[in-house]
Design a protein around this motif. Sequence first.
Motif, PDB file in Angstrom:
ATOM      1  N   LEU B 196       6.405  -5.491   8.088  1.00 35.06           N
ATOM      2  CA  LEU B 196       7.100  -4.871   6.953  1.00 35.06           C
ATOM      3  C   LEU B 196       6.148  -3.982   6.172  1.00 35.06           C
ATOM      4  CD1 LEU B 196       9.384  -7.514   5.214  1.00 35.06           C
ATOM      5  CD2 LEU B 196      10.057  -5.438   6.392  1.00 35.06           C
ATOM      6  N   ARG B 197       4.940  -4.489   5.948  1.00 36.89           N
ATOM      7  CA  ARG B 197       3.971  -3.720   5.153  1.00 36.89           C
ATOM      8  C   ARG B 197       3.547  -2.464   5.885  1.00 36.89           C
ATOM      9  NH1 ARG B 197       1.445  -8.817   4.222  1.00 36.89           N
ATOM     10  NH2 ARG B 197       2.359  -9.751   2.349  1.00 36.89           N
ATOM     11  N   ALA B 198       3.689  -2.474   7.234  1.00 38.70           N
ATOM     12  CA  ALA B 198       3.237  -1.329   8.015  1.00 38.70           C
ATOM     13  C   ALA B 198       4.288  -0.218   8.081  1.00 38.70           C
ATOM     14  CB  ALA B 198       2.891  -1.783   9.427  1.00 38.70           C
ATOM     15  N   ILE B 199       5.493  -0.483   7.549  1.00 44.43           N
ATOM     16  CA  ILE B 199       6.555   0.536   7.621  1.00 44.43           C
ATOM     17  C   ILE B 199       6.178   1.739   6.766  1.00 44.43           C
ATOM     18  CG2 ILE B 199       8.930   1.002   6.856  1.00 44.43           C
ATOM     19  CD1 ILE B 199       9.625  -1.806   7.783  1.00 44.43           C
ATOM     20  N   ALA B 200       6.413   2.947   7.337  1.00 50.34           N
ATOM     21  CA  ALA B 200       6.080   4.167   6.600  1.00 50.34           C
ATOM     22  C   ALA B 200       7.002   4.310   5.397  1.00 50.34           C
ATOM     23  CB  ALA B 200       6.243   5.373   7.520  1.00 50.34           C
ATOM     24  N   ILE B 201       6.400   4.478   4.230  1.00 50.79           N
ATOM     25  CA  ILE B 201       7.221   4.583   3.027  1.00 50.79           C
ATOM     26  C   ILE B 201       6.875   5.840   2.235  1.00 50.79           C
ATOM     27  CG2 ILE B 201       7.616   2.117   2.747  1.00 50.79           C
ATOM     28  CD1 ILE B 201       5.418   2.210   0.548  1.00 50.79           C
ATOM     29  N   THR B 202       7.825   6.244   1.401  1.00 47.88           N
ATOM     30  CA  THR B 202       7.581   7.319   0.442  1.00 47.88           C
ATOM     31  C   THR B 202       7.514   6.663  -0.927  1.00 47.88           C
ATOM     32  OG1 THR B 202       9.318   8.347   1.755  1.00 47.88           O
ATOM     33  CG2 THR B 202       8.351   9.668  -0.004  1.00 47.88           C
ATOM     34  N   PRO B 203       6.342   6.528  -1.496  1.00 47.54           N
ATOM     35  CA  PRO B 203       6.242   5.815  -2.769  1.00 47.54           C
ATOM     36  C   PRO B 203       7.046   6.521  -3.865  1.00 47.54           C
ATOM     37  CG  PRO B 203       4.085   6.186  -1.820  1.00 47.54           C
ATOM     38  CD  PRO B 203       5.042   7.002  -1.028  1.00 47.54           C
ATOM     39  N   ASP B 204       7.672   5.737  -4.710  1.00 49.28           N
ATOM     40  CA  ASP B 204       8.501   6.282  -5.771  1.00 49.28           C
ATOM     41  C   ASP B 204       8.412   5.329  -6.965  1.00 49.28           C
ATOM     42  OD1 ASP B 204      10.389   7.379  -7.362  1.00 49.28           O
ATOM     43  OD2 ASP B 204      12.105   7.007  -6.041  1.00 49.28           O
TER      44      ASP B 204
END
Lengths: 329, 372
Positions: B196-204
């Motif tokens: 889960l932590r490795a999923i690519a995210i767009t911080p917001d």
Amino acid sequence: MKYYLGIDIGSVSTNIVFMNAQKELAAKLYIRSQGDPVGSVQRGLSQMAKTLKDFEIAGVGVTGSGRLLIGKLLGADLIKNEITAHAVACVHVMPEVQTVIEIGGQDSKLILIRDGIVSDFAMNTVCAAGTGSFLDQQAARLNLHVAELGEKAAKGRHPVRIAGRCAVFAESDMIHKQQMGHPLEDILAGLCNALVRNFINNLGKGKELKPPFIFQGGVAANLGIRRAFEEALGDRILVPEDYEVMGALGAALLVRDELLYQKKTTRFKGFQFINEPVTTSSFDCEGCANQCEVVELRQANILIACLGDRCNKWSQRVIEISEPNIQVG
Amino acid sequence: MLKVTFAHMGNSYIPFRTLLSELGLDPVVPPPITRRTITLGLKLAPEFVCFPLKVNLGNYVEAIESGAECIFMAGGVGPCRFGYYGELQREILHQANYPVEFLVLEAPKTHWTELWDKIKRYVPKHRLVDLFNAARLAWLKAKALDDFDDLLNRIRPLEKWPGTTTKVQTAFYRALDEAGMIRDIHIVHQRGLEELRAIAITPDDSVLRIILLGEIYMVLEPQVNFQIERVLGEMGVEVSRTIYFARWVYETLFLSLVKPDWRKKYDLLAKPYLSNFVGGHGIETVAYTVKAAANNYHGVIELAPFTCMPEIVAMQVLPEVSRKLSIPVLSVIIDEHAAEAGVRTRLEAFIDLLKHRHWKNEADKRHFIRTG
């Protein structure tokens, strides 16, 4: 001339507006959907294209219960839920509005607005008594045009008490009152009171209903219901000039703001869609436990839109330049 | 081996399967809830019982079709009608000619061995220590699921490619369901969190945060709540659930024995608005709404099945809480007649409302700082 196109595809009616960049309404149309959303939009658009000469579409916004289907078909730039669309249109017409009552074909909404933004809303959940469809039915039963029903109701001097909790019981109560010999005007006035009572009890429960009030949606044409609301709320009820197309107007306003803000051009597929008939088919996907009901739309046997699958397995097959986004916020 | 089944409630089938098979029973997990399940349940159930009972019955019928001989279910006491559902379901199934055995397990009132005495009848060869070992495995799985879902709800609104987290979730559930030893469970648990932590995210920073609360079954079972957590997450909303299965088990089975006043914190929070125990999660619904306002959440969504008594009581006081503490609340009532489109329209409109409110608050703040 450039216009923003707003379409509200409801359960009973399809409303279309053309709005210019100065947010002025150039043309509007209110037609019955008759259970055929695609056909009614096609008819409506071709009708409007004939009346307006020499124009260009700058953006398309859709709302109403058929928004997803029509949005995909037309290549809409914005697909918006009807609550936000109605609220936006209302604030545009009257910035100081605090309470919006909207009664359409199959649902009724109560929207509370404070300082120009929606602060709370309610929508009928399990009951359609008091909405346009029911009034339509009663008018047909009494051999009246639905517009006459409102006028007659407004003339009632001594409204009788009608059970408004349930459409079926309301009807049998009305028949009973007719058999007792009450004048039709009083019965209809009583019906309006009952429906309004039902609306306020169901949707307005625990909510602060403050003036100014705006009443819109198809049922706002009904003088009897309007009177009953004024009596129940103890204040003047305003019905905007374009009360029947407010949802479409809201969609047009929203798409205008969105496109200007994002500096984008429209994805509208153009008017060629109007002439080509659309065939729809549906099937149950057996891929997983969700068992989605998938709907396919084809024009000239080419798959143009696919709806209903939660995992996008089927929608993916639609080769499209760009998909409209269901916009939230 | 006795074929035992139970009703679905979210992902609880994973720990239940472990618990039963460790006890030497043959667990029959009912097929996932579909429209068929609901239709089967509707045929048997009275119209005005709450929705969970109807779906439960559908689960049982489908499980019996797959060979189940005995049903384990939880019981209870209190104003919520659930306490009587065990008896009711047994009667309904027997009248409909489904000869199944029914074991209603109730939270022990005086001593925890009460529970064991009941189960013992079905597993005569097992000793208490076996129950402990089985319960331990099941507990570890339930705990892993809670941890995973909690993190997942924070990641989903930020995911770069829609659907990535859901894929990780499906894989995790399957792996956890298959894990057999304590060590495997730990490994799956940790690996799941890492993935889960490795999923690519767009911080917001300005992501909307809402609290999801209400009746436990509607909150936990995605097949009946129209996958509300996923839908909201994909709309870019961070959902905090107030009810988690492992924690709920911990509270009702363990805390209520060792610390009978564990509910006090909820009672205190809800007291200005609702001072009586109304059953179910009624008090918690009010208490968590108060807490949500205090912790600057943007909104609250309450889920309830049609005719749910505790939630109806809570629903009546929520407008007052909402007004006094200035926290928007949306109540969603679901049963077999609820349409997905209608629920979606309300959710979209509610999120619009929260966003516009949030933007306006931010603008007001900036204005205040500028003008002093």
